[in-house]
Write a protein that holds these residues in place. Structure first.
Motif, PDB file in Angstrom:
ATOM      1  N   TYR A 125     -25.963   0.521 -13.814  1.00 20.42           N
ATOM      2  CA  TYR A 125     -24.611   1.033 -14.002  1.00 20.42           C
ATOM      3  C   TYR A 125     -23.903   0.889 -12.659  1.00 20.42           C
ATOM      4  O   TYR A 125     -24.432   1.320 -11.629  1.00 20.42           O
ATOM      5  CB  TYR A 125     -24.660   2.504 -14.430  1.00 20.42           C
ATOM      6  N   VAL A 126     -22.744   0.268 -12.672  1.00 26.56           N
ATOM      7  CA  VAL A 126     -22.043   0.020 -11.406  1.00 26.56           C
ATOM      8  C   VAL A 126     -20.637   0.624 -11.451  1.00 26.56           C
ATOM      9  O   VAL A 126     -20.040   0.747 -12.524  1.00 26.56           O
ATOM     10  CB  VAL A 126     -21.930  -1.493 -11.077  1.00 26.56           C
ATOM     11  N   LEU A 127     -20.161   0.987 -10.293  1.00 24.26           N
ATOM     12  CA  LEU A 127     -18.758   1.370 -10.190  1.00 24.26           C
ATOM     13  C   LEU A 127     -18.256   1.134  -8.775  1.00 24.26           C
ATOM     14  O   LEU A 127     -19.019   1.202  -7.821  1.00 24.26           O
ATOM     15  CB  LEU A 127     -18.532   2.830 -10.614  1.00 24.26           C
ATOM     16  N   LEU A 128     -16.988   0.819  -8.699  1.00 24.62           N
ATOM     17  CA  LEU A 128     -16.344   0.681  -7.397  1.00 24.62           C
ATOM     18  C   LEU A 128     -15.683   2.010  -7.035  1.00 24.62           C
ATOM     19  O   LEU A 128     -15.294   2.777  -7.920  1.00 24.62           O
ATOM     20  CB  LEU A 128     -15.282  -0.422  -7.435  1.00 24.62           C
ATOM     21  N   LEU A 178      -9.452  -3.229 -18.194  1.00 27.44           N
ATOM     22  CA  LEU A 178      -9.695  -4.624 -17.794  1.00 27.44           C
ATOM     23  C   LEU A 178      -8.497  -5.503 -18.159  1.00 27.44           C
ATOM     24  O   LEU A 178      -8.026  -6.314 -17.344  1.00 27.44           O
ATOM     25  CB  LEU A 178     -10.969  -5.112 -18.494  1.00 27.44           C
ATOM     26  N   GLU A 191     -10.492  -6.925  -8.036  1.00 25.93           N
ATOM     27  CA  GLU A 191     -11.918  -6.917  -7.733  1.00 25.93           C
ATOM     28  C   GLU A 191     -12.732  -6.126  -8.747  1.00 25.93           C
ATOM     29  O   GLU A 191     -13.931  -6.293  -8.864  1.00 25.93           O
ATOM     30  CB  GLU A 191     -12.175  -6.372  -6.328  1.00 25.93           C
ATOM     31  N   THR A 193     -12.599  -6.281 -11.994  1.00 25.06           N
ATOM     32  CA  THR A 193     -12.814  -6.906 -13.303  1.00 25.06           C
ATOM     33  C   THR A 193     -14.274  -7.263 -13.595  1.00 25.06           C
ATOM     34  O   THR A 193     -14.770  -6.972 -14.682  1.00 25.06           O
ATOM     35  CB  THR A 193     -11.932  -8.153 -13.460  1.00 25.06           C
ATOM     36  N   SER A 194     -14.949  -7.888 -12.645  1.00 23.73           N
ATOM     37  CA  SER A 194     -16.322  -8.335 -12.923  1.00 23.73           C
ATOM     38  C   SER A 194     -17.262  -7.140 -13.129  1.00 23.73           C
ATOM     39  O   SER A 194     -18.202  -7.218 -13.929  1.00 23.73           O
ATOM     40  CB  SER A 194     -16.839  -9.218 -11.791  1.00 23.73           C
ATOM     41  N   TYR A 195     -16.985  -6.043 -12.421  1.00 29.28           N
ATOM     42  CA  TYR A 195     -17.860  -4.869 -12.536  1.00 29.28           C
ATOM     43  C   TYR A 195     -17.578  -4.089 -13.828  1.00 29.28           C
ATOM     44  O   TYR A 195     -18.499  -3.576 -14.463  1.00 29.28           O
ATOM     45  CB  TYR A 195     -17.695  -3.970 -11.301  1.00 29.28           C
ATOM     46  N   TRP A 197     -16.500  -5.493 -16.534  1.00 32.14           N
ATOM     47  CA  TRP A 197     -17.066  -6.338 -17.586  1.00 32.14           C
ATOM     48  C   TRP A 197     -18.577  -6.115 -17.685  1.00 32.14           C
ATOM     49  O   TRP A 197     -19.154  -6.054 -18.777  1.00 32.14           O
ATOM     50  CB  TRP A 197     -16.763  -7.812 -17.304  1.00 32.14           C
ATOM     51  N   HIS A 198     -19.230  -5.966 -16.559  1.00 34.15           N
ATOM     52  CA  HIS A 198     -20.668  -5.710 -16.507  1.00 34.15           C
ATOM     53  C   HIS A 198     -21.003  -4.418 -17.267  1.00 34.15           C
ATOM     54  O   HIS A 198     -21.944  -4.391 -18.082  1.00 34.15           O
ATOM     55  CB  HIS A 198     -21.095  -5.609 -15.039  1.00 34.15           C
ATOM     56  N   LYS A 201     -20.485  -4.801 -21.015  1.00 34.14           N
ATOM     57  CA  LYS A 201     -21.491  -5.688 -21.619  1.00 34.14           C
ATOM     58  C   LYS A 201     -22.853  -5.010 -21.779  1.00 34.14           C
ATOM     59  O   LYS A 201     -23.573  -5.269 -22.739  1.00 34.14           O
ATOM     60  CB  LYS A 201     -21.616  -6.926 -20.728  1.00 34.14           C
TER      61      LYS A 201
END
Lengths: 213, 74
Positions: A125-128, A178, A191, A193-195, A197-198, A201
């Protein structure tokens, strides 16, 4: 089984501190909806307390905030709360693990052990976040793009939605965030968007997606 | 050991260099990274660096294949 929530939210590092503060919004929702909750916050998110609260209060929903792997989810100081291979007190419960990778293996084991449903992530699980906001996580509008959608899972369940609806609403909000960023010429948040989307998904539901808490 | 394509690595570094300076990433067990730490990890092809490269590559591939816009239209 009581309609009630057991929330674990340690705060021993920056990652858990973000989840700790953003989970406060779920406590607020429980108060608003008059849903019984048990708040294992900070040091209280220990294995001993976790097992004790499960046994004594029999909550229908477990909301875990902490670190994880495919085999475990953890509490205060990364003490293991649920682990593949242990006896898991999860029968008839819905579980949401806002932690890394637990949807890969632990989730299936929980469902095989009698949990109605497990919601989690099959990758990290990622977050900025904004470093300028790390002492005030609730004012971090970058982290909000990730944490508001994941908060929608417990909030939707509290409102009486099924797991499927809760998962969809959460993903819909991530997609909305997104889409807004992708379609904006002047967004300063490209920046993200890719995270995002991850997380869209790899957010996963295992077990009965029509279950309610 | 799998060798990371240099062009791909440079592309990912360029993407991270475009981030605002006050952005950090929370990922995995008790770790958070600043923009410069992310760049270092990608440059040095650490486990985290490889994961970031994989994540960025997957995003770009899903974008090219139309998977993202398909998902957003659902």
């Amino acid at each position: 089984m009581n309609k009630s929530i057991l929330i674990t939210r340690p705060n021993h590092d920056l990652a858990t501190t973000y989840l700790y503060w953003w989970s406060k919004k779920i406590i607020d929702k429980c108060l608003e909806k008059k849903i019984k909750y048990f708040d294992l916050k900070g040091k209280k998110a220990s294995k001993k307390n976790f097992d004790s609260y499960l046994k004594k209060n029999n909550p229908s929903f477990i909301f875990i905030n902490g670190h994880g792997s495919e085999d475990v989810v953890t509490g205060w100081n990364n003490e293991i709360l649920l682990k593949v291979g242990d006896r898991l007190d999860v029968k008839d419960r819905v579980i949401y693990a806002r932690s890394c990778m637990a949807g890969l293996k632990l989730g299936k084991v929980c469902v095989d052990s009698g949990a109605k449903t497990f919601i989690g992530y099959t990758k990290n699980y990622v977050l900025l976040f904004l470093t300028s906001r790390e002492t005030r996580p609730l004012t971090d509008n970058l982290a909000a793009l990730f944490l508001e959608p994941s908060n929608l899972i417990p909030i939707s369940l509290i409102k009486g939605n099924t797991v499927e609806e809760a998962d969809r609403k959460s993903k819909d909000l991530m997609k909305k965030n997104l889409k807004r960023i992708l379609s904006s010429d002047k967004s300063d948040k490209k920046e993200v968007t890719s995270y995002l989307w991850h997380d869209i998904k790899y957010q996963t539901v295992i077990g009965n997606n029509l279950a309610k808490i | 050991m799998v060798k990371i394509n240099k062009d791909l690595k440079d592309l990912v570094i360029a993407r991270i260099e475009a981030y605002s300076d006050d952005i950090g990433l929370i990922i995995g067990a008790d770790k958070h990274y600043s923009k410069s730490e992310l760049i270092d990890n990608v440059k040095n092809e650490t486990e985290l660096g490889k994961e970031i490269i994989g994540m960025q590559l997957e995003y770009l591939q899903d974008m090219i294949k139309g998977n993202i816009y398909t998902a957003l239209d659902q």
